[in-house]
Enzyme design. Sequence first.
Site, PDB file in Angstrom:
ATOM      1  N   HIS A 186       4.853  -3.904   0.154  1.00  0.00           N
ATOM      2  CA  HIS A 186       6.130  -3.280  -0.228  1.00  0.00           C
ATOM      3  C   HIS A 186       7.139  -3.303   0.912  1.00  0.00           C
ATOM      4  CE1 HIS A 186       5.482   0.693   1.784  1.00  0.00           C
ATOM      5  NE2 HIS A 186       4.219   0.495   1.498  1.00  0.00           N
TER       6      HIS A 186
ATOM      7  N   ASP B  80       4.199   1.087   8.041  1.00  0.00           N
ATOM      8  CA  ASP B  80       4.177   1.231   6.575  1.00  0.00           C
ATOM      9  C   ASP B  80       5.567   0.982   6.030  1.00  0.00           C
ATOM     10  OD1 ASP B  80       3.463   1.782   3.988  1.00  0.00           O
ATOM     11  OD2 ASP B  80       3.351   3.945   4.258  1.00  0.00           O
TER      12      ASP B  80
ATOM     13  N   GLU C 287       7.516   1.070  -3.601  1.00  0.00           N
ATOM     14  CA  GLU C 287       6.124   1.483  -3.743  1.00  0.00           C
ATOM     15  C   GLU C 287       6.024   2.983  -3.568  1.00  0.00           C
ATOM     16  OE1 GLU C 287       2.108   2.589  -2.221  1.00  0.00           O
ATOM     17  OE2 GLU C 287       3.958   2.630  -1.115  1.00  0.00           O
ATOM     18  N   GLU C 288       6.748   3.494  -2.573  1.00  0.00           N
ATOM     19  CA  GLU C 288       6.529   4.878  -2.133  1.00  0.00           C
ATOM     20  C   GLU C 288       6.907   5.936  -3.164  1.00  0.00           C
ATOM     21  OE1 GLU C 288       4.782   5.389   0.278  1.00  0.00           O
ATOM     22  OE2 GLU C 288       5.116   3.965   1.903  1.00  0.00           O
TER      23      GLU C 288
ATOM     24  N   ASP D 196      -0.937  -3.626   3.181  1.00  0.00           N
ATOM     25  CA  ASP D 196      -0.236  -2.339   3.210  1.00  0.00           C
ATOM     26  C   ASP D 196      -1.128  -1.307   3.880  1.00  0.00           C
ATOM     27  OD1 ASP D 196       1.469  -0.221   2.816  1.00  0.00           O
ATOM     28  OD2 ASP D 196       0.973   0.048   0.699  1.00  0.00           O
TER      29      ASP D 196
ATOM     30  N   HIS E 244       3.866   7.874   7.159  1.00  0.00           N
ATOM     31  CA  HIS E 244       4.828   8.733   6.438  1.00  0.00           C
ATOM     32  C   HIS E 244       5.494   9.789   7.319  1.00  0.00           C
ATOM     33  CE1 HIS E 244       3.012   7.887   2.145  1.00  0.00           C
ATOM     34  NE2 HIS E 244       3.265   6.788   2.838  1.00  0.00           N
TER      35      HIS E 244
END
Length: 470
Positions: A284, A296, A330-331, A358, A429
């Site tokens: 992603h 990420d 994606e998130e 990922d 994140h």
Amino acid sequence: MKIAHTLPLMILLAAVSVTASPDPESRSSVIEGAERLIEYELEHSGAWDVVAHLADMIGPRPSGSPNAAEAVRWTTETLESWGLEVRNEPVIVPRWVRGREEGWLTSHRDQQIILTALGGSVATDEEGLEASVVEVRSLEEVDELGEAVRGKIVLYNLPMDMELVEQGRAFEAYSKVAGLRGSGASRAARHGAVAMLIRSLTSASLRSVHTGALRYTEGDPKIPAAAVSPEDADLIHRLLQRGNDVTMKLVLTPRKLPDVESANVVAELRGRELPEEIVLIGGHLDSWDLGTGAIDNGAGVAGTMEALRAMVELGLRPRRTVRLVLFANEEMGLRGARAYFANHEDSLDRHFATLESDAGATEPTGFATTLPAERIAALGEYLQPLERLGAANFTTARLVGADTSPLSVAGVPGFGLRPNSRHYFDYHHSAADTLDKIDPEELKQNAAAIAALTWILAEMPVDTLRAPEE
Ligand SMILES: [Zn+2]
């Protein structure tokens, strides 16, 4: 399930053009190509340049943001400059922006609580809300408490299992707690809670906060939700252990804006013998808003883009078409993955395999695959080039990555790179997901493993991945 009917046909068709067992010569050409790609990546990998541009020059790329649009534009232009066929497939994505996020313990001298809203959270009103805090460790515990959480703030306080993390199984540790973040707000709201907090899902903390998406379930009230730092979760835990009533003021003002048109970036290197058969690689392109999305998933984008660049650079044209997909959003709910699946449902039977990256930028430890053990064994003879990277260890998993999961569920053999995960969730994140967390040498090995397996999948005989019909 649908694909189950089409697979035998594909195998039948393929059997016409492909010999059942490869001659030693073709086997050595598979291995030779993979070895050349590894050599090349360890010397000349361009993966760092891509991830550095995404993280430093573009920055955070949350779904629907101007930065996410710039990432689509820049990766498209870059792939075109490498001589690849590129197209943008439209995807409608959500747009959610963070606002004020503050919390303090009104029962304890207004001590500040460090927190950040979960992605998709609704807001409190401008003045915030005040309520006492109830601590739980599971969704079931909320159900048991039932009415006792009415009017309260529910804090899910379950640390990641550090023993698993130390064993190199950080993704397992993460999956054991991620459900709380996804479902915790709705579950608490069902019993009348007014807000939800979760201990940040992380394997390290300097009072850091880690966001991530939540999913409101239909029929339950939507309540504001935030992740608190592990230290703040511990503080609240200690105060409650003392028998104190802990009350907290919480102000969260994120906003949901109208959906935005974004795109999956799709680039292809056409196959020389079996152009209709597709090996899909990718990851992603979006990221969370707190950091700059280096690990990420700038790294996954860079590694999979680099596999194509290296093949072009070395003049290695694979037998099958290698299709790179940089997925949108994606998130915040996998909209890019769903759009890809919907757009290409007619050609699922031509998807030979998928390879998703990922899981970070560190050195590879192997790959997860949806293949059962006996199929992995059949693959074994082709995996020897990966040994020098420490990446020849393949283990069976039901799903190997989020964006390729619809394809895996439909029966397309899936592979997911498994880099060393020991420190992945330290940064995941959070605001600390920045370029400095990537070691350029490890990234080269990571990219080398992706390029080599991509080549192997694009070259190998068809019956290696798929068992003959019984
Ligand atoms: Zn990711």
